[in-house]
Design an enzyme around this catalytic site. Structure first.
Site, PDB file in Angstrom:
ATOM      1  N   TYR A  57      -2.686  -0.309  10.361  1.00 29.34           N
ATOM      2  CA  TYR A  57      -2.659  -0.696   8.945  1.00 29.34           C
ATOM      3  C   TYR A  57      -1.270  -0.437   8.350  1.00 29.34           C
ATOM      4  CZ  TYR A  57      -4.151  -0.999   4.059  1.00 29.34           C
ATOM      5  OH  TYR A  57      -4.271  -1.347   2.735  1.00 29.34           O
ATOM      6  N   SER A  94       0.858  -1.192   0.000  1.00 29.27           N
ATOM      7  CA  SER A  94       0.000   0.000   0.000  1.00 29.27           C
ATOM      8  C   SER A  94       0.892   1.239   0.000  1.00 29.27           C
ATOM      9  CB  SER A  94      -0.860  -0.005   1.270  1.00 29.27           C
ATOM     10  OG  SER A  94      -1.401   1.273   1.524  1.00 29.27           O
TER      11      SER A  94
HETATM   12  N1  LIG Z   1      -8.881  -0.593  -1.648  1.00 31.06           N
HETATM   13  C1  LIG Z   1      -7.831   0.171  -1.404  1.00 31.06           C
HETATM   14  O1  LIG Z   1      -7.893   1.410  -1.405  1.00 31.06           O
HETATM   15  C2  LIG Z   1      -6.487  -0.451  -1.142  1.00 31.06           C
HETATM   16  C3  LIG Z   1      -5.347   0.360  -1.187  1.00 31.06           C
HETATM   17  C4  LIG Z   1      -4.090  -0.201  -0.952  1.00 31.06           C
HETATM   18  C5  LIG Z   1      -3.991  -1.549  -0.663  1.00 31.06           C
HETATM   19  N2  LIG Z   1      -5.109  -2.306  -0.620  1.00 31.06           N
HETATM   20  C6  LIG Z   1      -4.945  -3.728  -0.291  1.00 31.06           C
HETATM   21  O2  LIG Z   1      -5.475  -4.524  -1.323  1.00 31.06           O
HETATM   22  C7  LIG Z   1      -6.002  -5.729  -0.766  1.00 31.06           C
HETATM   23  C8  LIG Z   1      -7.425  -5.938  -1.236  1.00 31.06           C
HETATM   24  O3  LIG Z   1      -8.200  -4.813  -0.866  1.00 31.06           O
HETATM   25  P1  LIG Z   1      -9.698  -4.628  -1.385  1.00 31.06           P
HETATM   26  O4  LIG Z   1      -9.925  -3.172  -1.347  1.00 31.06           O
HETATM   27  O5  LIG Z   1      -9.943  -5.370  -2.638  1.00 31.06           O
HETATM   28  O6  LIG Z   1     -10.487  -5.321  -0.146  1.00 31.06           O
HETATM   29  P2  LIG Z   1     -11.928  -6.025  -0.035  1.00 31.06           P
HETATM   30  O7  LIG Z   1     -12.357  -5.844   1.389  1.00 31.06           O
HETATM   31  O8  LIG Z   1     -12.837  -5.581  -1.118  1.00 31.06           O
HETATM   32  O9  LIG Z   1     -11.554  -7.548  -0.254  1.00 31.06           O
HETATM   33  C9  LIG Z   1     -10.724  -8.248   0.635  1.00 31.06           C
HETATM   34  C10 LIG Z   1     -11.051  -9.729   0.548  1.00 31.06           C
HETATM   35  O10 LIG Z   1     -10.194 -10.389   1.495  1.00 31.06           O
HETATM   36  C11 LIG Z   1     -10.982 -11.332   2.210  1.00 31.06           C
HETATM   37  N3  LIG Z   1     -10.412 -11.566   3.534  1.00 31.06           N
HETATM   38  C12 LIG Z   1     -10.341 -10.702   4.586  1.00 31.06           C
HETATM   39  N4  LIG Z   1      -9.784 -11.304   5.634  1.00 31.06           N
HETATM   40  C13 LIG Z   1      -9.471 -12.569   5.246  1.00 31.06           C
HETATM   41  C14 LIG Z   1      -8.876 -13.675   5.890  1.00 31.06           C
HETATM   42  N5  LIG Z   1      -8.500 -13.621   7.167  1.00 31.06           N
HETATM   43  N6  LIG Z   1      -8.683 -14.811   5.178  1.00 31.06           N
HETATM   44  C15 LIG Z   1      -9.083 -14.888   3.888  1.00 31.06           C
HETATM   45  N7  LIG Z   1      -9.671 -13.888   3.231  1.00 31.06           N
HETATM   46  C16 LIG Z   1      -9.860 -12.735   3.911  1.00 31.06           C
HETATM   47  C17 LIG Z   1     -12.358 -10.692   2.313  1.00 31.06           C
HETATM   48  O11 LIG Z   1     -13.363 -11.680   2.583  1.00 31.06           O
HETATM   49  C18 LIG Z   1     -12.501 -10.062   0.939  1.00 31.06           C
HETATM   50  O12 LIG Z   1     -13.067 -10.962  -0.001  1.00 31.06           O
HETATM   51  C19 LIG Z   1      -5.845  -5.602   0.756  1.00 31.06           C
HETATM   52  O13 LIG Z   1      -4.670  -6.272   1.162  1.00 31.06           O
HETATM   53  C20 LIG Z   1      -5.700  -4.109   0.978  1.00 31.06           C
HETATM   54  O14 LIG Z   1      -4.966  -3.806   2.132  1.00 31.06           O
HETATM   55  C21 LIG Z   1      -6.358  -1.800  -0.858  1.00 31.06           C
END
Ligand SMILES: NC(=O)c1ccc[n+]([C@@H]2O[C@H](COP(=O)([O-])OP(=O)(O)OC[C@H]3O[C@@H](n4cnc5c(N)ncnc54)[C@H](O)[C@@H]3O)[C@@H](O)[C@H]2O)c1
Length: 259
Positions: A155, A142
């Site tokens: 985070y 991130s």
């Molecule tokens: N959306 C953003 O702005 C953003 C920015 C930077 C990084 N990220 C990173 O990208 C990744 C995905 O983010 P997103 O926005 O698509 O999230 P999201 O919440 O839409 O999806 C995350 C998925 O991970 C699954 N999950 C959560 N905990 C879990 C566990 N313990 N075991 C198995 N599955 C689990 C959830 O059920 C969900 O399907 C994350 O690691 C997040 O930190 C997101």
């Protein structure tokens, strides 16, 4: 075809939603067989349905990435008669708050999913990748891995570890033909962002959405598909010279803010 993933097997954690879902669909379209490991089985099964509707192969596995036994048994079930070419460590959870707002339970939860989850998945996949003499690991870091973001203490701690685990794995396994990189998205419009806005800023959702969009100098949030396209490149054979790298995909957040 460039960026083909034909005959490759990919594991995507958290592929039931957001960025992981976009990566799963994109990789399947390029010919990969996709295994989705998600805590939310319904979400994972929905992604599988969409992949199968395209005539491609995928399987959903209910998995808590923070549970080592759970992760190892699923990875073993995939590798005992097959292989894993690509691992996407995408499952992750958010937390809003400075250190005063982070209780011990919060810190443990963020560590267990965002840090230990990545450790568990890589540890489970490495033996098969080593045996094959090849493999690609891509971690979702991130912007919070490299620069301070207000009110994201736990985070940021967890995503800093994702960045340094990436460097460590890349170095330790370069001689085994395993590449490891990470991407550092700015804000991407997914249920993850909607969820923390709804939870932390009730009544101010539209205002916060606008504010978070504008923190990217490009003026908007990213789209999951934009993350998936970078992931596709980094996991393809065309990126065979890239390992130990962190790619910002953040609308200019890291380098343009403050100028
Ligand atoms: N959306 C953003 O702005 C953003 C920015 C930077 C990084 N990220 C990173 O990208 C990744 C995905 O983010 P997103 O926005 O698509 O999230 P999201 O919440 O839409 O999806 C995350 C998925 O991970 C699954 N999950 C959560 N905990 C879990 C566990 N313990 N075991 C198995 N599955 C689990 C959830 O059920 C969900 O399907 C994350 O690691 C997040 O930190 C997101």
């Amino acid at each position: 075809m460039k960026f083909s993933l034909k005959n490759k097997v990919a594991v995507v954690t958290g592929g039931g939603s957001g960025i992981g879902k976009a990566i799963s669909l994109t990789f399947a379209k390029q010919g990969a067989e996709v295994h989705i490991l998600d805590f939310n089985l319904e979400g994972a099964e929905e992604t599988v349905k969409e992949i199968e509707a395209l005539g491609e192969k995928a399987k959903a596995h209910k998995c808590d990435v923070s549970n080592q036994v759970n992760v190892e048994s699923i990875i073993h079930s995939i590798t005992e008669n097959g292989k894993i070419d690509i691992l996407i460590n995408n499952a992750g959870i958010a937390h809003v708050g400075n250190i005063e707002a982070v209780e011990e339970d919060d810190l443990d939860r963020l560590y267990n999913v965002n840090v230990k989850g990545v450790y568990n998945s890589i540890k489970a996949c490495i033996p098969s990748m080593k045996k094959n003499g090849s493999g690609v690991i891509l971690n979702l870091a991130s912007i919070a891995s490299s620069v301070g973001i207000n009110n994201r203490f736990a985070y940021s701690m967890s995503k800093g570890a994702v960045l340094t685990m990436t460097y460590s794995i890349a170095k330790d396994y370069v001689a085994d033909g395993i590449r490891c990189n990470c991407i550092s998205p700015g804000r991407v419009h997914t249920p993850f962002v909607d969820g923390f806005i709804n939870k932390n800023y009730p009544g101010k959702e539209a205002e916060m959405f606008e504010k978070l969009s504008k923190t990217q100098p490009i003026g908007r949030m990213g789209q999951p598909q934009e993350m998936a396209d970078l992931a596709l490149y980094l996991c393809s054979d065309e990126a065979g010279f890239i390992t130990g790298s962190n790619y910002a995909i953040d609308g200019g957040f890291i380098t343009l803010n403050g100028n």
